[in-house]
Scaffold this motif. Structure first.
Motif, PDB file in Angstrom:
ATOM      1  N   ALA A  41      20.984  63.449  35.208  1.00 34.46           N
ATOM      2  CA  ALA A  41      20.746  64.159  33.914  1.00 34.46           C
ATOM      3  C   ALA A  41      20.122  63.112  32.824  1.00 34.46           C
ATOM      4  O   ALA A  41      20.585  61.984  32.786  1.00 34.46           O
ATOM      5  N   GLY A  42      18.969  63.507  32.369  1.00 34.95           N
ATOM      6  CA  GLY A  42      18.373  62.499  31.269  1.00 34.95           C
ATOM      7  C   GLY A  42      17.352  61.608  31.785  1.00 34.95           C
ATOM      8  O   GLY A  42      16.873  61.004  31.041  1.00 34.95           O
ATOM      9  N   TYR A  43      17.298  61.670  33.154  1.00 35.17           N
ATOM     10  CA  TYR A  43      16.249  60.806  33.768  1.00 35.17           C
ATOM     11  C   TYR A  43      15.058  61.294  34.344  1.00 35.17           C
ATOM     12  O   TYR A  43      15.414  62.679  34.979  1.00 35.17           O
ATOM     13  N   ALA A  44      13.892  61.122  34.079  1.00 38.81           N
ATOM     14  CA  ALA A  44      12.749  61.870  34.428  1.00 38.81           C
ATOM     15  C   ALA A  44      12.470  61.454  36.067  1.00 38.81           C
ATOM     16  O   ALA A  44      11.926  62.475  36.775  1.00 38.81           O
ATOM     17  N   ARG A  45      12.992  60.572  36.455  1.00 40.95           N
ATOM     18  CA  ARG A  45      12.809  60.162  37.904  1.00 40.95           C
ATOM     19  C   ARG A  45      14.217  59.888  38.675  1.00 40.95           C
ATOM     20  O   ARG A  45      15.328  59.456  37.898  1.00 40.95           O
ATOM     21  N   CYS A  46      14.241  59.967  40.045  1.00 40.77           N
ATOM     22  CA  CYS A  46      15.625  59.726  40.789  1.00 40.77           C
ATOM     23  C   CYS A  46      15.573  58.039  40.900  1.00 40.77           C
ATOM     24  O   CYS A  46      14.588  57.487  40.630  1.00 40.77           O
ATOM     25  N   TYR A  47      16.713  57.607  41.269  1.00 36.84           N
ATOM     26  CA  TYR A  47      17.034  56.339  41.262  1.00 36.84           C
ATOM     27  C   TYR A  47      15.788  55.448  42.217  1.00 36.84           C
ATOM     28  O   TYR A  47      15.327  54.335  42.216  1.00 36.84           O
ATOM     29  N   GLN A  48      15.845  56.173  43.309  1.00 38.00           N
ATOM     30  CA  GLN A  48      14.780  55.481  44.337  1.00 38.00           C
ATOM     31  C   GLN A  48      13.446  55.405  44.035  1.00 38.00           C
ATOM     32  O   GLN A  48      12.637  54.346  44.106  1.00 38.00           O
ATOM     33  N   CYS A  49      12.642  56.561  43.225  1.00 36.83           N
ATOM     34  CA  CYS A  49      11.454  56.405  42.714  1.00 36.83           C
ATOM     35  C   CYS A  49      11.313  55.516  41.572  1.00 36.83           C
ATOM     36  O   CYS A  49      10.209  54.966  41.465  1.00 36.83           O
ATOM     37  N   ALA A  50      12.196  55.257  40.702  1.00 35.70           N
ATOM     38  CA  ALA A  50      12.263  54.205  39.594  1.00 35.70           C
ATOM     39  C   ALA A  50      12.375  52.819  40.254  1.00 35.70           C
ATOM     40  O   ALA A  50      11.555  52.019  39.865  1.00 35.70           O
ATOM     41  N   ARG A  51      12.920  52.606  41.535  1.00 33.38           N
ATOM     42  CA  ARG A  51      12.844  51.490  42.204  1.00 33.38           C
ATOM     43  C   ARG A  51      11.321  51.040  42.728  1.00 33.38           C
ATOM     44  O   ARG A  51      11.184  49.825  43.001  1.00 33.38           O
ATOM     45  N   HIS A  52      10.656  52.013  42.891  1.00 34.21           N
ATOM     46  CA  HIS A  52       9.472  51.836  43.443  1.00 34.21           C
ATOM     47  C   HIS A  52       8.567  50.984  42.636  1.00 34.21           C
ATOM     48  O   HIS A  52       7.391  50.655  42.895  1.00 34.21           O
ATOM     49  N   GLN A 161       9.996  44.856  58.518  1.00 37.67           N
ATOM     50  CA  GLN A 161      10.677  46.082  58.399  1.00 37.67           C
ATOM     51  C   GLN A 161      11.813  46.169  57.603  1.00 37.67           C
ATOM     52  O   GLN A 161      12.676  45.209  57.461  1.00 37.67           O
ATOM     53  N   GLY A 162      12.094  47.404  56.970  1.00 36.25           N
ATOM     54  CA  GLY A 162      13.225  47.447  56.180  1.00 36.25           C
ATOM     55  C   GLY A 162      13.201  48.893  55.182  1.00 36.25           C
ATOM     56  O   GLY A 162      12.341  49.718  55.334  1.00 36.25           O
ATOM     57  N   ARG A 163      14.015  48.826  54.395  1.00 38.05           N
ATOM     58  CA  ARG A 163      14.216  50.208  53.737  1.00 38.05           C
ATOM     59  C   ARG A 163      13.817  50.210  52.294  1.00 38.05           C
ATOM     60  O   ARG A 163      13.839  51.248  51.345  1.00 38.05           O
ATOM     61  N   ASP A 164      13.680  48.902  51.854  1.00 38.88           N
ATOM     62  CA  ASP A 164      13.361  48.816  50.402  1.00 38.88           C
ATOM     63  C   ASP A 164      11.786  48.859  50.119  1.00 38.88           C
ATOM     64  O   ASP A 164      11.052  48.591  50.990  1.00 38.88           O
ATOM     65  N   PRO A 165      11.314  49.168  48.875  1.00 42.47           N
ATOM     66  CA  PRO A 165       9.975  48.986  48.574  1.00 42.47           C
ATOM     67  C   PRO A 165       9.348  47.673  48.808  1.00 42.47           C
ATOM     68  O   PRO A 165      10.030  46.819  48.108  1.00 42.47           O
ATOM     69  N   ASN A 166       8.308  47.514  49.418  1.00 38.67           N
ATOM     70  CA  ASN A 166       7.688  46.303  49.907  1.00 38.67           C
ATOM     71  C   ASN A 166       6.273  46.126  49.728  1.00 38.67           C
ATOM     72  O   ASN A 166       5.770  46.844  50.977  1.00 38.67           O
ATOM     73  N   PRO A 167       5.516  45.750  48.982  1.00 38.67           N
ATOM     74  CA  PRO A 167       4.133  45.569  49.224  1.00 38.67           C
ATOM     75  C   PRO A 167       3.566  44.965  50.360  1.00 38.67           C
ATOM     76  O   PRO A 167       2.362  45.216  50.614  1.00 38.67           O
ATOM     77  N   ASP A 168       4.538  44.165  50.885  1.00 39.26           N
ATOM     78  CA  ASP A 168       3.882  43.478  52.197  1.00 39.26           C
ATOM     79  C   ASP A 168       4.267  44.145  53.510  1.00 39.26           C
ATOM     80  O   ASP A 168       4.259  43.600  54.487  1.00 39.26           O
ATOM     81  N   ARG A 169       5.036  45.321  53.368  1.00 42.97           N
ATOM     82  CA  ARG A 169       5.613  45.930  54.645  1.00 42.97           C
ATOM     83  C   ARG A 169       4.625  46.239  55.618  1.00 42.97           C
ATOM     84  O   ARG A 169       4.719  45.995  57.018  1.00 42.97           O
ATOM     85  N   SER A 187       8.458  62.827  56.798  1.00 38.61           N
ATOM     86  CA  SER A 187       9.760  62.936  56.053  1.00 38.61           C
ATOM     87  C   SER A 187       9.853  62.051  54.852  1.00 38.61           C
ATOM     88  O   SER A 187       9.555  60.809  55.250  1.00 38.61           O
ATOM     89  N   TRP A 188      10.224  62.463  53.835  1.00 38.21           N
ATOM     90  CA  TRP A 188      10.456  61.678  52.618  1.00 38.21           C
ATOM     91  C   TRP A 188      11.994  61.622  52.312  1.00 38.21           C
ATOM     92  O   TRP A 188      12.496  62.440  51.967  1.00 38.21           O
ATOM     93  N   VAL A 189      12.751  60.262  52.733  1.00 35.93           N
ATOM     94  CA  VAL A 189      13.816  60.228  52.403  1.00 35.93           C
ATOM     95  C   VAL A 189      14.117  59.415  51.080  1.00 35.93           C
ATOM     96  O   VAL A 189      14.392  60.070  50.215  1.00 35.93           O
ATOM     97  N   SER A 190      13.642  58.057  51.159  1.00 35.21           N
ATOM     98  CA  SER A 190      13.768  57.478  49.891  1.00 35.21           C
ATOM     99  C   SER A 190      12.336  57.235  49.395  1.00 35.21           C
ATOM    100  O   SER A 190      12.128  56.935  48.004  1.00 35.21           O
ATOM    101  N   GLY A 191      11.352  57.418  50.015  1.00 35.56           N
ATOM    102  CA  GLY A 191       9.849  57.518  49.599  1.00 35.56           C
ATOM    103  C   GLY A 191       9.591  55.789  49.702  1.00 35.56           C
ATOM    104  O   GLY A 191       8.329  55.323  49.401  1.00 35.56           O
ATOM    105  N   ALA A 192      10.472  54.740  50.154  1.00 37.72           N
ATOM    106  CA  ALA A 192      10.044  53.597  50.005  1.00 37.72           C
ATOM    107  C   ALA A 192       8.784  53.257  51.077  1.00 37.72           C
ATOM    108  O   ALA A 192       7.946  52.309  50.689  1.00 37.72           O
TER     109      ALA A 192
END
Length: 249
Positions: A41-52, A161-169, A187-192
């Protein structure tokens, strides 16, 4: 895609045969403005999309368009797994998902390009499988012959390989200067993965990247997702509404 010469009757038939869990409209409280997943509530993006944002300025996809929610335990979520099963891919699941993807791009491709601020895409890319499976991605095998766009290859960089956003993946082939790329994801799970792929494409020369994902994963057992999942119901595909084009009043 939008300029297809396929008979109108065929598109009408495909629409009538398609049932999805339509994404919540943009701007609804508790719904992420990017992926349409649950947001606090009060946030425009989910936690994962904010981390991107960690990927760096200007590297995120210019538009993200989930076609449907993939609610865990439903036939649609199962189809997203069965269509690419290594031992025995399900031809019925492939036919269902292909019809959905092509119908969506025919009806709403222009909505997605408009949201991304780009012309119709000149290149196609697919988010690689997280397990690094050999050979062409099943989504590319399924849809590539129908989309008829030059392919820009993406592969996982060794050791990244990994689950975090990574420009070098991912390593991307050069896209050509100022290219507009349609990036497909099943399939979009976290979007990372999708956003890391978008970052690789932009670093390889793309000016615009638009992500179209078949299913935005949603687990009703997750306490953050439960309120959203509880108000969803399968509905017939609506050619007048999509994640980036609200239904007409």
């Amino acid at each position: 895609m939008s300029g297809s010469t396929t008979a109108a009757a065929t598109w009408f038939t495909l629409r009538r045969r398609t049932t999805i869990y339509p994404p919540e409209p943009a701007g609804r409280p508790g719904v992420c403005a990017v992926c349409r997943g649950p947001a606090r509530a009060g946030y425009a993006r989910c936690y994962q999309c904010a981390r991107h944002d960690l990927l760096g300025p200007g590297l995120l996809a210019d538009a993200v368009a989930p076609i449907s929610y993939a609610v865990k335990g439903t036939a649609f979520a199962a189809a997203l797994w069965r269509y690419k099963a290594r031992r025995s891919p399900d031809p019925a699941a492939r036919a269902w998902l292909l019809a959905l993807l092509l119908t969506f791009l025919h009806d709403h491709g222009r909505c997605v390009w408009r949201r991304a601020g780009m012309p119709a895409p000149g290149r196609l890319a697919v988010v690689p499988s997280g397990c690094g499976r050999p050979g062409p991605h099943p989504l590319l095998e399924m849809a590539g012959p129908y989309l008829r766009l030059p392919m820009t290859g993406l592969v996982i960089r060794p050791g990244e390989q990994g689950r975090d956003p990574n420009p070098d993946r991912f390593i991307s082939e050069r896209t050509g200067p100022r290219a507009s790329v349609l990036l497909l994801d099943d399939s979009w799970v976290s979007g990372a993965s999708a956003q890391s792929a978008a970052a690789a494409l932009k670093r390889a020369g793309a000016r615009h990247v638009a992500v179209v994902t078949l299913g935005r994963h949603l687990d009703p057992a997750d306490e953050r997702s439960a309120p959203l999942a509880a108000r969803l119901a399968p509905r017939g595909y609506d050619p007048d509404s999509c994640a980036v084009h609200p239904a007409r009043p």
